[in-house]
Structures are given as C-alpha cells and as structure tokens.
Design an enzyme around this catalytic site. Structure first.
Site, short mmCIF file in Angstrom:
data_model
loop_
_atom_site.label_atom_id
_atom_site.label_comp_id
_atom_site.label_asym_id
_atom_site.label_seq_id
_atom_site.Cartn_x
_atom_site.Cartn_y
_atom_site.Cartn_z
N LYS A 67 3.94 -21.08 4.24
CA LYS A 67 4.42 -19.75 4.64
C LYS A 67 5.80 -19.92 5.28
CE LYS A 67 2.76 -15.82 7.43
NZ LYS A 67 1.62 -15.35 8.24
N SER A 142 -0.53 -11.14 6.77
CA SER A 142 0.87 -11.33 6.47
C SER A 142 1.18 -12.54 5.59
CB SER A 142 1.63 -11.48 7.79
OG SER A 142 1.19 -12.65 8.47
N SER A 166 -4.28 -12.83 9.38
CA SER A 166 -3.29 -13.01 8.31
C SER A 166 -3.55 -14.12 7.31
CB SER A 166 -1.91 -13.23 8.91
OG SER A 166 -1.35 -12.00 9.23
N1 GLN Z 1 -2.16 -7.69 10.45
C1 GLN Z 1 -2.07 -8.13 11.81
C2 GLN Z 1 -0.73 -7.72 12.39
O1 GLN Z 1 -0.05 -7.03 11.73
C3 GLN Z 1 -2.26 -9.62 11.88
C4 GLN Z 1 -1.05 -10.39 11.55
C5 GLN Z 1 -1.25 -11.86 11.63
O2 GLN Z 1 -2.36 -12.35 11.73
N2 GLN Z 1 -0.13 -12.56 11.63
O3 GLN Z 1 -0.37 -8.08 13.46
#
Ligand code: GLN
Length: 497
Positions: A67, A142, A166
């Site tokens: 990532k 994400s 994420s």
């Molecule tokens: N979807 C969650 C957020 O927007 C989790 C994001 C993540 O785990 N990086 O914060």
C-alpha cells in the site's frame, strides 16, 4: 500460455526451489498480467520495472505489493495524496526490510484512500481503482489497491494498513483473506501514521497459509516502534478434536445488514459447527457506539499526525507571500476534502473547550468497549461475526454521503479500538456474483491460532478455488512450465533500486 501469476506464495517458493521457473520468469509473468489488466483495474500507482537480486530465505521469490503509505526505499510514497505526489521514500519500513532480508520483493505500490481515510479507495487523489469482480464497483478501502491486486492475480500477497477496517473490508469486497494482527505484533516503523493508537499493518492473501508464511517473517519486536510488543510468539495451544471449546458469534443488529449477508450468516456459522465447535450467541452492548468513538479518536490523532505535512518539510509546497499563507495554501490545495474534514473534526475535538466532551468522552467509551471484549475473550477463544454490512457497492454511490460510507466499518472498528487480532474470510457469492465474507476475531496474541483455524476453514470453503474459477485460472494453469519470457516495456513503469 505462461500463467505463473496464478501461483500462490507457497507454490512460488517450492516451484523456485525445484527449478520449475526462475525469479525473472515470475517477474515478467506478473508484469505482463499487470500490463494487460491494470489499465482497467487501477490497483497499482507505481510498478517496479526490474527485479533486484534476491536474498536467500523462506520468502525467496515471493512478491508482496505495498500500500502506498508503506515506505520502500527509492520507490514513490504518495499516500495517494497530492501533498506527497512526488515524494520518494528515503528508507525501508521494517516490514519491507524484513521482506527483502527473507528473499521477498516489492512489485509495486498500490492505490488507497488518501492517507488511508475512506472505505472505497475513491478518496485517492491519484486514480480510480475498480473491483476485479465487477468493474462498476469499488474494491473497498482504504487498502483497495492491495485487495484488487491480489484478487486479480497481479501478486499473491499484499500489505495494507488497517486502522478501523481498511484491510478486512476490502478483502471481503474482493473475495480474499484479510488479516489485522494483534496491535503491536507488526512494526509500524515506516508506515505513514494516520491514527497511531489504532493503525496496524495488515496482510492480504488468497489463502490463510500464504498469510501465515508472510506474517511469520515480518512480525516480531522492533526497537524502532515504541508500541511494538516484546511478547514471544505464543506456543501452539490448539484444542483437540475431542474437547472443542464453544465459540461465540455476534448477534446481528436488527437493521443495516444486507439481506443476503444476513441469510448467509447461519450457513457460515454452520461450517464451524460441522467442525465440531458448539456455538453461543453473544451481544456486546456498546458495539453500536464504536463507530462514533472511532471517528472522534481517529480524527483527533490524524489532526496531530498530519501536522507534519506543512509545505516546509515534505512534498508539495504552494508559493505564498508569508509563512502562514504558505501553510494555509499548501494544506488547502494539497489535502483532499475527506482529509481536510478529518483534520477539522479532530482539531475541534481536541480543542480546550471541547476536549472533555468529545475526545475525553470517546476515550471513556473506548475503555468500556475494550472491557466488554476482554470479558468476552476470557470466556471464548474466538468470536465469529460479519465483516461488512454490505457487498461491494457501485462507484460513486456513497461518495457524497460520508456518514453512509463510515458505516462500512460497523463490524470491524470495535476490534480495532481494543487492539484484537481479526481476520476476514471469503464465504460465498451474492446473487449478483459478488463476494460475501465474514470475520473471526481472537484474544490478544492468538494470531497464529486464528490463522490455523482459518486454514481448516479454507479446506472446507475453498475461497482460493472460487477466485481461480472467476478469473479463469484453473489448476492446469499453474503446473505448466512457462514457455517464454516476455520483455514488453510499459511506459508507466519505473526502475527502483
Ligand atoms: N474506513 C475507515 C476510515 O475511513 C477505516 C480506515 C482505515 O482502516 N484506514 O477511517
């Protein structure tokens, strides 16, 4: 046709040992796969054009995509943000260094929601990623690029980061296994911080054994991360088939869960019953507050962590007549709308007049949730539950409603708030042919035990076979030796050391 791309990590290691193909042949096969598919999918933001010499080790030859918030020396590091668009990583994250020391390599950097804030990868400032199962849908987020890359057989393994879901949510949307270890098991050194008390590097794979292989080789104490755990790996504590403990499963909320997921849940639970485990339904009374708590805490930490992107030290700088204006314009132009929203929310929650009411209160509720889960895990070795409230949604369908998007992490966030290890597992397909998956969570440091249970599950459910069928990569594909090595140059690829 050369279909080395269909190999999983263990097949790569053993195929190379037996001399069935060379690392270069694998490298070119994967590059070709990316050249033919990734224009549509958009999993990668940058690709490595050359294979550096590989170290000897248990991961010899294994590619692991990263990532784009994980530093890999000499490669771009953008966090999918304009503010870091031209930034190049000056060192390796601990996970990348350990990967390379053990013989693995990084094929490229994957797309994500900007600074890991989002659940669909649509918040990337640098490109769109599509779900390989259905190109009109999001891959989740994400870490959507990492999930899409593994699901479309462009790499057998990828790392992402999981702050509130994420890794587990995109893994489910793409029909994969997605593992978030116990907080502190994998070093965060070289992972760009979003919310430090929640961030964990997580692993994507098409089967649990590949994930275990990578985990064993990158986890463990790291003096460069002050939250890294010193506990040695727990000795095996597997239950014997004659004396299986009861497993807990979470009672579903009355609403907000896709009917097909609701319908599949008892069938998922039945897999464990058939393994011989008694099941007991549990409720966690503060579960529904976790989402609100998370958005206050994660945004507060983000507002502090992202202060370093000021136009002076890193990346993009907007020219301006004064220092204040430079900060202001750099950050206004450099960050996208979701990142700005979180910084504002976090700065507000931490403000002198608001701290007790927001950040302080959120922390109290976090402790309540953690206490409830501690109690639960003192009685049960595993908790079974959904991974996501819905299946992959269409691009654009939630991007204008942040609160709806936030709900994507309803089932993942409570475990993040308390730091427990959790794994999402593919289960079946919806009527529209989209992956449906569920989740297992375990007590602290029971990561390996959970992965072993997942291996038995994969033996029954066969998630990897389902993926191969979907992408027409049958069994005959990966046993055939390669016929030729292609050297097609791709404009978008670069050479990194
Ligand atoms: N979807 C969650 C957020 O927007 C989790 C994001 C993540 O785990 N990086 O914060």
């Amino acid at each position: 046709m050369t279909l080395l791309c269909s190999l999983n990590a263990r097949e790569i290691v053993s195929g190379l040992r037996k001399g069935l193909f060379s690392p270069q042949e694998l490298f070119h096969s994967l590059r070709e796969r990316t050249a033919s598919l990734d224009g549509e999918i958009g999993a990668f933001l940058s690709r490595n054009k050359e294979l550096a010499p590989l170290a000897e080790g248990p991961l010899k030859g294994v590619p692991v995509a990263m990532k784009d918030n994980i530093l890999a020396h000499g490669m771009p590091l953008t966090c999918a943000s304009k503010i870091l668009e031209n930034y190049v990583a000056p060192y390796d994250a601990t996970v990348v260094a350990r990967l390379k020391q053990n013989g693995g390599w990084v094929p490229g950097k994957t797309n994500m929601d900007e600074f890991a804030m989002g659940s669909s990868t649509e918040n990337s400032a640098l490109g769109v990623t599509r779900n390989p199962w259905d190109l009109s849908r999001v891959p989740g987020g994400s870490s959507g690029g990492s999930a899409a890359a593994v699901a479309s057989f462009q790499t057998p393994l990828a790392l992402g980061s999981d702050t509130g879901g994420s890794v587990r949510q995109p893994a489910t949307f793409c029909g994969l296994y997605g593992f978030k270890p116990t907080y502190g098991r994998i070093s965060r050194y070289g992972l760009v911080a979003f919310a430090s008390s929640l961030d964990q590097i997580g692993l994507f794979g098409r089967n649990p054994e590949d994930i275990s292989l990578l985990f064993e080789n990158i986890a463990g104490y790291d003096p460069l991360d002050s939250t890294s755990l010193r506990e040695p790996l727990r000795p095996d504590r597997d239950e014997t088939p004659k004396n299986l403990p009861a497993l807990a499963y979470l009672a579903l909320p009355d609403e907000g869960v896709d009917p097909e997921i609701r319908e599949a849940y008892p069938r998922f639970l039945k897999v464990f019953q058939e393994m011989g485990y008694p099941l007991e339904e549990v409720r966690v009374s503060h579960w529904e507050y976790a989402l609100y708590v998370y958005y206050v805490i994660a945004s507060s930490e983000a507002s502090s962590n992202l202060a370093r992107f000021d136009g002076i030290r890193y990346g993009f700088r907007s020219p301006a007549p004064s220092v204040d204006a430079l900060y202001d314009e750099t950050r206004t132009k450099g960050f996208g709308p979701e990142v700005r929203r979180r910084i504002l929310l976090g700065t507000f929650s931490l403000g002198a007049g608001q701290y007790d009411e927001y950040y302080g209160k959120a922390f109290q509720v976090r402790n309540l949730i953690a206490a409830e889960l501690r109690d639960l895990f003192s009685k049960y070795p595993f908790l079974l539950l959904p991974s996501t409230p819905d299946t992959a949604f269409t691009l654009g369908s939630k991007s204008h409603d942040p609160v709806k998007m936030y709900y994507s992490d309803f089932f993942t966030i409570p475990l993040s708030l308390a730091g427990y290890p959790a794994l999402s597992l593919p289960f079946c397909l919806s009527g529209q042919g989209l992956p449906i998956g569920f989740q297992i969570a375990a007590p602290y440091l029971n990561d390996e035990r959970m992965l072993r249970l997942a291996s038995r599950y994969e033996g029954i459910v066969g998630g990897e076979e389902t993926l191969k069928k979907r992408f027409n990569l049958g069994d005959e594909a990966f046993t055939a030796p390669p016929e030729s090595v292609h050297n097609k140059d791709n404009q978008s690829e670069e050479v990194f050391p």
